[in-house]
Design a protein around this motif. Structure first.
Motif, PDB file in Angstrom:
ATOM      1  N   UNK A 170       0.833  -1.202   0.000  1.00 34.40           N
ATOM      2  CA  UNK A 170       0.000   0.000   0.000  1.00 34.40           C
ATOM      3  C   UNK A 170       0.866   1.250   0.000  1.00 34.40           C
ATOM      4  N   UNK A 180      -3.799   2.620 -11.947  1.00 29.16           N
ATOM      5  CA  UNK A 180      -3.819   1.731 -13.118  1.00 29.16           C
ATOM      6  C   UNK A 180      -3.100   2.372 -14.311  1.00 29.16           C
ATOM      7  N   UNK A 207     -13.858   4.561  -1.934  1.00 32.17           N
ATOM      8  CA  UNK A 207     -14.150   3.315  -2.639  1.00 32.17           C
ATOM      9  C   UNK A 207     -14.516   2.200  -1.664  1.00 32.17           C
ATOM     10  N   UNK A 209     -13.271   1.151   1.059  1.00 36.62           N
ATOM     11  CA  UNK A 209     -12.190   0.299   1.510  1.00 36.62           C
ATOM     12  C   UNK A 209     -11.428   0.926   2.669  1.00 36.62           C
TER      13      UNK A 209
ATOM     14  N   UNK B  70     -15.989  -2.663  -5.657  1.00 39.38           N
ATOM     15  CA  UNK B  70     -15.205  -3.653  -6.383  1.00 39.38           C
ATOM     16  C   UNK B  70     -13.931  -3.022  -6.917  1.00 39.38           C
ATOM     17  N   UNK B  71     -14.095  -1.859  -7.548  1.00 37.99           N
ATOM     18  CA  UNK B  71     -12.911  -1.138  -8.040  1.00 37.99           C
ATOM     19  C   UNK B  71     -11.931  -0.876  -6.905  1.00 37.99           C
ATOM     20  N   UNK B  72     -12.488  -0.339  -5.831  1.00 37.12           N
ATOM     21  CA  UNK B  72     -11.647   0.002  -4.691  1.00 37.12           C
ATOM     22  C   UNK B  72     -10.949  -1.200  -4.120  1.00 37.12           C
ATOM     23  N   UNK B  73     -11.687  -2.308  -3.988  1.00 37.50           N
ATOM     24  CA  UNK B  73     -11.059  -3.451  -3.337  1.00 37.50           C
ATOM     25  C   UNK B  73     -10.023  -4.094  -4.249  1.00 37.50           C
ATOM     26  N   UNK B  74     -10.207  -3.947  -5.572  1.00 41.24           N
ATOM     27  CA  UNK B  74      -9.138  -4.429  -6.453  1.00 41.24           C
ATOM     28  C   UNK B  74      -7.885  -3.613  -6.208  1.00 41.24           C
ATOM     29  N   UNK B  75      -8.061  -2.295  -6.137  1.00 40.03           N
ATOM     30  CA  UNK B  75      -6.879  -1.439  -6.043  1.00 40.03           C
ATOM     31  C   UNK B  75      -6.317  -1.381  -4.630  1.00 40.03           C
ATOM     32  N   UNK B  76      -7.200  -1.303  -3.630  1.00 35.36           N
ATOM     33  CA  UNK B  76      -6.716  -1.088  -2.264  1.00 35.36           C
ATOM     34  C   UNK B  76      -6.639  -2.357  -1.440  1.00 35.36           C
ATOM     35  N   UNK B  77      -7.144  -3.464  -1.979  1.00 31.84           N
ATOM     36  CA  UNK B  77      -7.078  -4.670  -1.167  1.00 31.84           C
ATOM     37  C   UNK B  77      -6.444  -5.837  -1.916  1.00 31.84           C
TER      38      UNK B  77
END
Lengths: 349, 349
Positions: A170, A180, A207, A209, B70-77
């Motif tokens: 992170x 991206x 988002x 998260x 979903x977007x967030x969890x792809x990027x932040x998780x």
């Protein structure tokens, strides 16, 4: 299910009837009416009813003291002059009170700017988090789509995976932020760094998260699942689309749930040390400030000499008090919503 | 953002109305057709406009609702998680100019080192595991007990509840560190330390000696000792669990209580036959929360070791340790849940 009022009324009435019946039986000789077992049962119940409240009071008082102890200690220490810390004749009440510790701690923590900064970070992140988590929770509660169980598994994983595991990746993502590969396109091939900016809190919250987002999504999902389906069907029939239905029908019905999640979000963001210590290098939040208070104290008040064991305690406890004061005041006024909110927010089910 | 939503909504609602009208028309037409020419096989009704059936469309809205997360969890998780798994198989060398980290694949070396070479990690691992398995049932039983007390009716209940949930507000972040006296400069006398030294008594030992029981079982003594001497941590760690159980207790229908009273159930029977089954789903939830909470606690030994690794820039090694730890925890959690789930009573409906 009976409401609270009905329950109370019922209880009252039952008691009255029971008492009247018992008086009547006693007058006519109790053995004619009840078996010996029943008599024993009633007797036991009476004894327990008389003894239990005393025990209950003792238990609650004792444990309440355990909980309040650090706070009482904090209050006792924070306003105590530094010299009286080593006076063995003082346990709780110092011989004189002083505001000097508080003042010095306030200055060292530069509390006014820090608090404003923390409140800003906190409010924006919490509001964003509540909005996005509720939308996600609603999506999981009321729609069927392919891969739903797998995606929900990710939500559960978000609760279970400790945040420490993903700190380093992170950090790199924030330090070389490219979204991206989109940002270098506009920035001449350069990535931007988000370290030390509030975006490290806002972006994940935006988002869904943020801190403990998985838990909040779960709470919202459970709550929305508990609402009657007819509400939405009526809205659909009236020509509302799903998004409009969500905003116009579901959100007003979920007020308590929103408030609960919002309050918890604020508390957790306020106390958060992990995110701010990982992604902030400056002392920007209250929690971070408090964590570093002892090193600040060493350099500012003690001229870098290692202070004695109990020397710093008055300042540390003052710092603690300053840190929890805003959240404590909020809790005193809103504790009803914390407790009732979680009871009604549908965590159960 | 909200404008887009509005646009979508308008479009959607118009479509819905249109489609409803169309459907009705088509159905009417089809009905007329069928009555007119009953012998001819009816063609599938022609669809105009939107061709996606209602169910599919709802599924798409579902995706729409969770898209943000979903977007967030792809990027932040998910990306950080995957990256961290990759790190665990590599030697990491900090390299600020090439995206922060240059990787050197070494296979399972990090895992092997963690288990065989590291001086403290393999010892701390079973210790933490055992400690958690010991503490979890204590916390659960204690919080059920307190929840039942707080659910009874007595004067000052609101105040008692507010006090018992205070740890939820405070017990995260650095404040609890100062309260526990765990600051970097060891030896700072915090509230809890002072509390323990004020009330430190070896009651259990004294009692057992008094009864003439010596070293009957070390494990048993240890359990009792944890309960009595560590009551401070017990109380401060079970805020959320009390909250969960209290909310579960509120869902017990009044009719069940009434029926039990009519049948002459004692409080003891009432607890085992009614209370426990009703709150059993929440036991699973609190179990998961307790275990995860105690494993992620930065104060436990394994976490201390692992987080200390980060200071030496050995992120690959650190990641391997964390993942190993996480897998062990996950397996333990899975086993415990599988066992407990057999006894859980879910209300039908």
């Amino acid at each position: 299910m009976a409401t609270k009022r009905e329950e109370r009324l019922f209880e009252k009435e039952m008691q009255k009837i029971r008492k009247a019946r018992y008086e009547k039986m006693k007058a006519e000789g109790i053995e004619n009416y009840l078996t010996p077992e029943q008599i024993r049962y009633n007797k036991n119940k009476k004894i327990i009813g008389a003894v239990w409240p005393i025990f209950r009071f003792l238990i609650i008082f004792g444990l309440g003291f355990v909980i309040l102890y650090p706070i009482i200690f904090m209050l006792s220490t924070a306003f105590r002059p530094y010299e009286q810390m080593n006076d063995p004749s003082i346990i709780w009440l110092p011989k004189s009170f002083t505001l000097q510790n508080m003042q010095e701690t306030f200055d060292i923590m530069s509390f006014d700017t820090t608090v404003l900064n923390t409140v800003r970070l906190n409010l924006i992140a919490s509001v964003l988090q509540v909005i996005t988590c509720s939308i996600t929770g609603y999506g999981f509660a009321r729609f069927n789509f392919k891969g739903k169980s797998i995606l929900f598994g990710i939500v559960i994983a978000m609760i279970l995976v400790p945040p420490q595991i993903i700190t380093i990746p992170m950090y790199l993502q924030y330090a070389f932020f490219d979204l991206f590969g989109l940002i270098p396109l506009f920035n001449g091939g350069e990535t931007i760094t988000l370290i030390n900016s509030g975006w490290t809190m806002y972006l994940p919250a935006m988002f869904a998260n943020g801190i403990r987002a998985g838990l909040f999504i779960l709470i919202f999902r459970q709550f929305f699942r508990g609402l009657p389906k007819e509400l939405e069907d009526a809205a659909y029939l009236d020509g509302c689309g799903p998004f409009k239905t969500y905003i116009k029908v579901m959100v007003p019905n979920a007020k308590t749930s929103f408030l609960t999640v919002f309050l918890f979000s604020i508390v957790w963001y306020w106390n958060d040390y992990y995110v701010s210590s990982s992604f902030f290098t400056r002392n920007d939040t209250v929690a971070l400030m408090l964590k570093n208070l002892d090193s600040e104290l060493t350099s500012r008040l003690f001229n870098n000499q290692t202070p004695g064991i109990r020397a710093m305690i008055v300042w540390l406890e003052s710092g603690c008090l300053l840190t929890i004061a805003p959240i404590l005041i909020m809790y005193i006024f809103l504790q009803r919503y914390f407790i009732e909110g979680i009871e009604r927010s549908g965590l159960v089910g | 953002m909200s404008e887009i939503v509005k646009d979508i909504d308008n479009a959607v609602s118009e479509e819905v109305i249109e489609e409803v009208a169309e459907n009705a028309q088509e159905q009417a037409e089809a009905a007329i057709e069928e009555t007119a020419k009953p012998k001819k096989a009816s063609k599938p009704p022609k669809q105009k406009g939107m061709k996606i059936p209602y169910e599919r469309r709802k599924a798409l809205y579902g995706y729409g609702f969770i898209a943000l997360w979903l977007l967030g969890s792809i990027y932040f998780f998910m990306m950080p998680v995957i990256e961290s798994i990759i790190y665990s198989f590599c030697d990491t060398i900090p390299a600020p100019d090439q995206g922060g980290m240059s990787l050197d694949f070494v296979g399972l070396k990090n895992y092997k080192n963690a288990l065989t070479v590291h001086p403290t990690y393999p010892i701390a691992l079973p210790e933490v595991l055992g400690d958690t398995l010991l503490k979890t049932p204590l916390i659960l039983v204690f919080s059920i007990f307190i929840a039942i007390i707080l659910n009874q009716k007595f004067k000052g209940r609101t105040v008692a509840r507010a006090i018992f949930f205070l740890p939820v507000i405070i017990a995260t972040g650095p404040v609890i560190d100062i309260i526990n006296g765990n600051m970097d400069s060891a030896g700072t006398n915090g509230g809890s330390e002072q509390f323990n030294s004020l009330f430190e008594t070896d009651l259990v030992g004294d009692l057992l000696t008094f009864l003439g029981i010596y070293g009957i079982s070390d494990k048993l003594t240890e359990i009792i000792n944890t309960l009595t001497s560590d009551i401070f941590n017990l109380v401060w760690n079970s805020g959320i669990q009390i909250l969960l159980f209290l909310s579960a207790l509120q869902t017990i229908p009044f009719s069940a209580k009434e029926a039990a009273q009519m049948e002459g159930a004692t409080s003891w029977e009432y607890f085992w036959k009614i209370t426990l089954p009703y709150i059993s789903p929440m036991i699973v939830a609190s179990l998961v929360y307790t275990i995860v909470d105690s494993f992620v606690d930065p104060e436990n030994q394994v976490m201390k070791i692992v987080l200390g690794m980060g200071k030496n820039w050995e992120f690959g090694y650190q990641a391997a340790m964390l993942w190993l730890y996480f897998i062990i925890v996950a397996v333990a959690l899975g086993i415990v849940i599988a066992i407990v789930n057999k006894f859980v009573y879910y209300e039908v409906g």
